[in-house]
Each structure stands twice: as structure tokens, then as C-alpha cells.
Design a protein around this motif. Structure first.
Motif, PDB file in Angstrom:
ATOM      1  N   PHE A 173      34.486  45.253  37.301  1.00 11.15           N
ATOM      2  CA  PHE A 173      33.496  45.448  38.359  1.00 11.15           C
ATOM      3  C   PHE A 173      33.962  44.855  39.677  1.00 11.15           C
ATOM      4  O   PHE A 173      33.657  45.384  40.750  1.00 11.15           O
ATOM      5  N   LEU A 174      34.701  43.761  39.595  1.00 10.12           N
ATOM      6  CA  LEU A 174      35.193  43.077  40.803  1.00 10.12           C
ATOM      7  C   LEU A 174      36.714  42.960  40.736  1.00 10.12           C
ATOM      8  O   LEU A 174      37.264  41.865  40.579  1.00 10.12           O
ATOM      9  N   PRO A 175      37.419  44.069  40.831  1.00  9.65           N
ATOM     10  CA  PRO A 175      38.877  44.053  40.596  1.00  9.65           C
ATOM     11  C   PRO A 175      39.665  43.175  41.564  1.00  9.65           C
ATOM     12  O   PRO A 175      40.748  42.736  41.242  1.00  9.65           O
ATOM     13  N   GLY A 176      39.128  42.893  42.737  1.00  8.07           N
ATOM     14  CA  GLY A 176      39.876  42.072  43.687  1.00  8.07           C
ATOM     15  C   GLY A 176      39.419  40.630  43.734  1.00  8.07           C
ATOM     16  O   GLY A 176      39.854  39.886  44.619  1.00  8.07           O
ATOM     17  N   PRO A 201      39.645  37.015  42.602  1.00 11.13           N
ATOM     18  CA  PRO A 201      40.581  36.178  41.824  1.00 11.13           C
ATOM     19  C   PRO A 201      39.890  35.218  40.862  1.00 11.13           C
ATOM     20  O   PRO A 201      40.459  34.909  39.808  1.00 11.13           O
ATOM     21  N   GLU A 202      38.702  34.749  41.172  1.00  4.06           N
ATOM     22  CA  GLU A 202      38.064  33.816  40.255  1.00  4.06           C
ATOM     23  C   GLU A 202      37.582  34.509  38.972  1.00  4.06           C
ATOM     24  O   GLU A 202      37.532  33.885  37.910  1.00  4.06           O
ATOM     25  N   ALA A 203      37.200  35.770  39.079  1.00  2.00           N
ATOM     26  CA  ALA A 203      36.855  36.516  37.858  1.00  2.00           C
ATOM     27  C   ALA A 203      38.104  36.671  36.993  1.00  2.00           C
ATOM     28  O   ALA A 203      38.052  36.508  35.757  1.00  2.00           O
ATOM     29  N   GLN A 204      39.242  36.973  37.640  1.00  2.00           N
ATOM     30  CA  GLN A 204      40.514  37.057  36.905  1.00  2.00           C
ATOM     31  C   GLN A 204      40.863  35.697  36.304  1.00  2.00           C
ATOM     32  O   GLN A 204      41.332  35.596  35.170  1.00  2.00           O
ATOM     33  N   GLY A 205      40.636  34.645  37.092  1.00  2.00           N
ATOM     34  CA  GLY A 205      40.959  33.303  36.608  1.00  2.00           C
ATOM     35  C   GLY A 205      40.120  32.914  35.407  1.00  2.00           C
ATOM     36  O   GLY A 205      40.635  32.329  34.448  1.00  2.00           O
ATOM     37  N   ALA A 231      45.422  37.315  39.822  1.00  2.00           N
ATOM     38  CA  ALA A 231      44.559  36.441  40.626  1.00  2.00           C
ATOM     39  C   ALA A 231      45.359  35.767  41.739  1.00  2.00           C
ATOM     40  O   ALA A 231      44.884  35.629  42.872  1.00  2.00           O
ATOM     41  N   ALA A 232      46.587  35.370  41.423  1.00  2.40           N
ATOM     42  CA  ALA A 232      47.411  34.652  42.406  1.00  2.40           C
ATOM     43  C   ALA A 232      47.723  35.512  43.625  1.00  2.40           C
ATOM     44  O   ALA A 232      47.915  35.004  44.723  1.00  2.40           O
ATOM     45  N   ARG A 233      47.760  36.831  43.436  1.00  6.93           N
ATOM     46  CA  ARG A 233      48.102  37.720  44.555  1.00  6.93           C
ATOM     47  C   ARG A 233      47.065  37.671  45.672  1.00  6.93           C
ATOM     48  O   ARG A 233      47.367  38.010  46.813  1.00  6.93           O
ATOM     49  N   ALA A 234      45.846  37.270  45.338  1.00 14.24           N
ATOM     50  CA  ALA A 234      44.802  37.228  46.363  1.00 14.24           C
ATOM     51  C   ALA A 234      45.015  36.073  47.331  1.00 14.24           C
ATOM     52  O   ALA A 234      44.455  36.070  48.435  1.00 14.24           O
ATOM     53  N   GLY A 235      45.789  35.073  46.923  1.00 15.71           N
ATOM     54  CA  GLY A 235      46.043  33.937  47.805  1.00 15.71           C
ATOM     55  C   GLY A 235      44.817  33.101  48.081  1.00 15.71           C
ATOM     56  O   GLY A 235      44.713  32.478  49.141  1.00 15.71           O
ATOM     57  N   ARG A 236      43.889  33.089  47.148  1.00 17.27           N
ATOM     58  CA  ARG A 236      42.652  32.315  47.327  1.00 17.27           C
ATOM     59  C   ARG A 236      42.391  31.538  46.031  1.00 17.27           C
ATOM     60  O   ARG A 236      41.853  32.064  45.084  1.00 17.27           O
ATOM     61  N   MET A 237      42.820  30.274  46.028  1.00 10.84           N
ATOM     62  CA  MET A 237      42.737  29.475  44.808  1.00 10.84           C
ATOM     63  C   MET A 237      41.296  29.026  44.559  1.00 10.84           C
ATOM     64  O   MET A 237      40.540  28.746  45.472  1.00 10.84           O
ATOM     65  N   GLY A 238      40.925  28.946  43.285  1.00 13.29           N
ATOM     66  CA  GLY A 238      39.592  28.498  42.898  1.00 13.29           C
ATOM     67  C   GLY A 238      39.639  27.699  41.615  1.00 13.29           C
ATOM     68  O   GLY A 238      40.693  27.579  40.968  1.00 13.29           O
TER      69      GLY A 238
END
Length: 413
Positions: A228-231, A233-237, A285-292
């Protein structure tokens, strides 16, 4: 297995497999969480009475959905529902009146994603969002939720009832929120899914199938969120974190059900497929460049997973990751984890120093703190303090196999 036993077993399996999905579906379509739960409870009761006599239907889930719908319709008729609910009432009544409807394939979509975001509505008290998700979306009972949140069951029950009443009374849309609203709700959604996974993860011995299945349901919801939220990163994380933990499930207990700590687990029992999938999501997730927070926690588990290839654990790397995690999300668990990692990287005294900085009131009943303190006291030769800490950790543990492990360590000092 007799017909009656088979019927009861099927009801029990249905509770585990589809309770959350059916509640979410009914609540979204009826727009009343409490009424949906009551109707489904009645449907399960009817199944217990009917299936032993008439046999288990070909499609138990469809049967339960039809029975619950009929109860909602009957209840609404008796209560003389408000005019705005009439169209929905009529639609449901028509479905329930269709000849043989209960035996037809029910197209039960997975509405839990919508319910997840509804339970994270900003008008609800932040403290009740995760408990509400655990009960309405994943079917965790109020007593278990109360234990996890360290409140009395009656108190938690009242809070949940008030939240459901607010959902019913307030003009809240039972729809997916607009994209602009997602960021404001996402953290609560991710927290709730991870809390559900944690509840299932603790049930490693498999003594409570409902809780064990929670881990699988949480991972399923994690996958839904990623789609649902492919971009995001925290969902991927979060998904990567849960998969890394799940990969080690088979190694957490030996053949006799005894607890095995992470450092002593047989890495050949870890699931390479789940580790690979976790690494894939962590990389995306890392590709987004927004760590969480969840990406950092997943990264810590990723370093642990590398032991299956190198035979060693890079404790310095883990300690650095915990430093970042504590700055971002200074939870008690993160701070104790940082102390454990630092103790492995720089020595037990370094870990004890960090533990000594934690507020005593906060750690009084926190089992991981006492388990780690006991281990580190033992390493530096403070044996009496180690025994006392082991005793406290064992007393706080709810898992018999972990309690036995701690007692054995205490006896071995």
C-alpha cells in the motif's frame, strides 16, 4: 475425530484464521466496531451450537459472515436504527435473505488495512490506538492487552469501549484516509503491527496457538502495508525487522523446548529465505535516504544475521546502531539493548555503567534489564548481585522456559 470434536476444532481454527479479518470487514461496512464484534461473537456461538448437529459447512468463514450479518440486521431492526443507516441495513438484509447465501463463496476482502488507519485516527487518544488495533484487527483479548500495557483488565476494557463509542458517535470516515493524512497515522499503525508481532514472538513455545498465529498475521499486515505504501521506508523497515526475527524462530528452543539465547543458537536452523527477504526490504528502505526507528532495529538484526555466514558477531557495529536508535527512539528496550551491545564490544563494565544510568523506577519491573544485569554482574565477579538480579529476572519472566534458563544460570554461579 468425532463430528462434534471436528466442529469445535473448526470453530477454534476459524477464530484463529479469520476473526480479525471478519471483524474488520463487518466494522468497515457497518461502521460500528462494537456491534461488529458482538455480531461475530454471536455467530461463533451459533456455530458451536449448529455445526455439531448439522455438520461443518463447506465454507466456514462465509457461514460465519452470513450469520454475523443477520445478527447486525436483526439488532438494527430492534433498535430502530437512525435513518442514515437504513440503506446499509437494507443492503445487508438483502444479502442475508438471498437463497443459500450462507453457502456461497463470500467475497471477503481484507479490510484490516482500512481498520488499521481508522484506529490510528488523530481524534483518538494516542494511548488507545495500539490496544484498539490489537483487539479489533487482530483479535487479542482485553486481558492480554492489559497485561502488555501494565494496566488492570477492567481499565483496559473501559478504555477500549470508550474508543469504540467514539468511533461510532464521531463523524469519522470508515474509509482509507487521504494520502496527506497517512504520515500522521503511520507511526501508530506501525507500532500496532509490531506490538502484535511481539506478542506472537514471545509465544515461541507454541503453547498458545492464537498468540503464535499473531506473528504470522502481523507479517501479513506488514506486507500489505509495503504494497500500500511502496515508497515508505519505515514500512519496509518494519517488515524487514519482523522477517529477521521470524527467521530465528526454529532456533529459539531446543528439541525439549528449552530456551536458547541468541548468542548460543544454531545458525544452521535460521531461515535463509526469510533472512534474504528481510535484507531485500531493508535494502529498498535504504534507497529512500530517510532513516527511522524500524530500519535501525532491522539493521541491528541484519548484523546478527551475518553470523550465519561469518561465524562472528560485529558487536561494534551493533553498538553504533543502538547509539543511533537511542537518539531516535530512546525506549527502555533500546537503552538496555545498547548496554548489552556495548558490554560485548568494550567489556561488561561498560554495559553496567550504562545500565546504572537508567532510572530505577522505570526498570523496576523490566525483565530484560535484570536479565542483562545478572549476566554482566556474573562476568565481573559480583556474584551476589548477579544471583539477586537473576532471581528478579526469573520472577518477572512469564515464559516458563526462560524462567528455567535464568534459574539454571543463577545456580551455575
Amino acid at each position: 475425530m468425532t463430528g462434534t470434536a471436528k466442529a469445535y476444532a473448526t470453530v477454534e481454527q476459524a477464530v484463529r484464521d479469520c476473526y480479525g479479518r471478519l471483524v474488520a470487514y463487518l466494522a468497515v461496512h457497518w461502521r460500528d466496531v462494537a456491534a461488529a464484534e458482538d455480531a461475530l461473537a454471536d455467530a461463533f456461538l451459533a456455530a458451536c451450537e449448529t455445526w455439531p448437529r448439522q455438520g461443518v459447512p463447506d465454507k466456514p468463514e462465509a457461514w460465519l459472515l452470513t450469520a454475523a450479518r443477520r445478527r447486525l440486521v436483526d439488532g438494527a431492526r430492534r433498535a430502530r436504527v437512525q435513518a442514515k443507516a437504513v440503506p446499509e441495513l437494507l443492503a445487508l438484509a438483502e444479502e442475508g435473505a438471498s437463497p443459500g447465501a450462507e453457502w456461497e463463496e463470500a467475497e471477503i476482502g481484507d479490510e484490516r488495512l482500512r481498520m488499521l488507519f481508522l484506529c490510528a485516527h488523530p481524534e483518538l487518544d494516542p494511548g488507545i490506538r495500539t490496544p484498539l488495533v490489537l483487539q479489533t484487527v487482530l483479535g487479542v483479548d482485553a486481558t492480554r492487552i492489559a497485561t502488555a500495557f501494565v494496566v488492570k483488565p477492567a481499565t483496559m476494557g473501559q478504555r477500549l469501549s470508550r474508543a469504540k463509542a467514539k468511533l461510532r458517535a464521531a463523524p469519522l470516515r470508515f474509509e482509507m484516509p487521504e494520502k496527506a493524512e497517512w504520515p500522521g497515522r503511520l507511526e501508530a499503525v506501525l507500532e500496532a503491527v509490531y506490538a502484535a508481532y511481539g506478542s506472537g514472538w514471545e509465544e515461541a513455545a507454541g503453547a498458545e496457538p492464537r498468540r503464535r498465529d499473531l506473528a504470522a498475521e502481523a507479517i501479513h499486515l506488514g506486507r500489505l502495508l509495503v504494497r500500500f505504501l511502496p515508497g515508505e521506508p519505515e514500512a519496509q523497515g518494519l517488515l524487514a525487522l519482523m522477517l529477521h526475527l521470524e527467521a530465528r524462530r526454529a532456533a529459539r528452543r531446543d528439541a525439549k523446548g528449552r530456551y536458547i539465547p541468541l548468542s548460543e543458537q544454531d545458525v544452521t536452523l535460521w531461515s535463509a529465505d526469510e533472512i534474504g527477504e528481510a535484507e531485500h526490504h531493508l535494502s529498498l528502505a535504504a534507497r529512500a535516504g530517510r532513516m527511522g526507528r524500524f530500519q535501525l532495529e532491522a539493521a541491528i538484526q541484519s548484523v546478527h544475521a551475518h553470523r550465519s555466514m561469518t561465524g562472528e558477531t560485529a558487536w561494534e557495529d551493533i553498538a553504533l546502531l543502538y547509539e543511533g536508535l537511542v537518539r531516535l527512539a530512546p525506549t527502555l528496550g533500546a537503552q538496555v539493548g545498547r548496554a548489552a551491545a556495548l558490554a560485548e564490544a568494550q567489556g561488561a563494565q561498560a554495559g553496567l555503567s550504562l545500565l546504572g544510568e537508567l532510572p530505577q523506577e522505570a526498570v523496576r519491573s523490566y525483565q530484560p534489564f535484570w536479565a542483562l544485569a545478572a549476566h554482566l554482574y556474573g562476568r565481573v565477579g559480583r556474584l551476589e548481585e548477579a544471583r539477586e538480579a537473576y532471581s528478579r529476572a526469573a520472577g518477572l519472566s512469564t515464559d516458563p522456559s526462560v524462567r528455567r534458563f535464568l534459574q539454571e544460570r543463577m545456580n551455575g554461579l
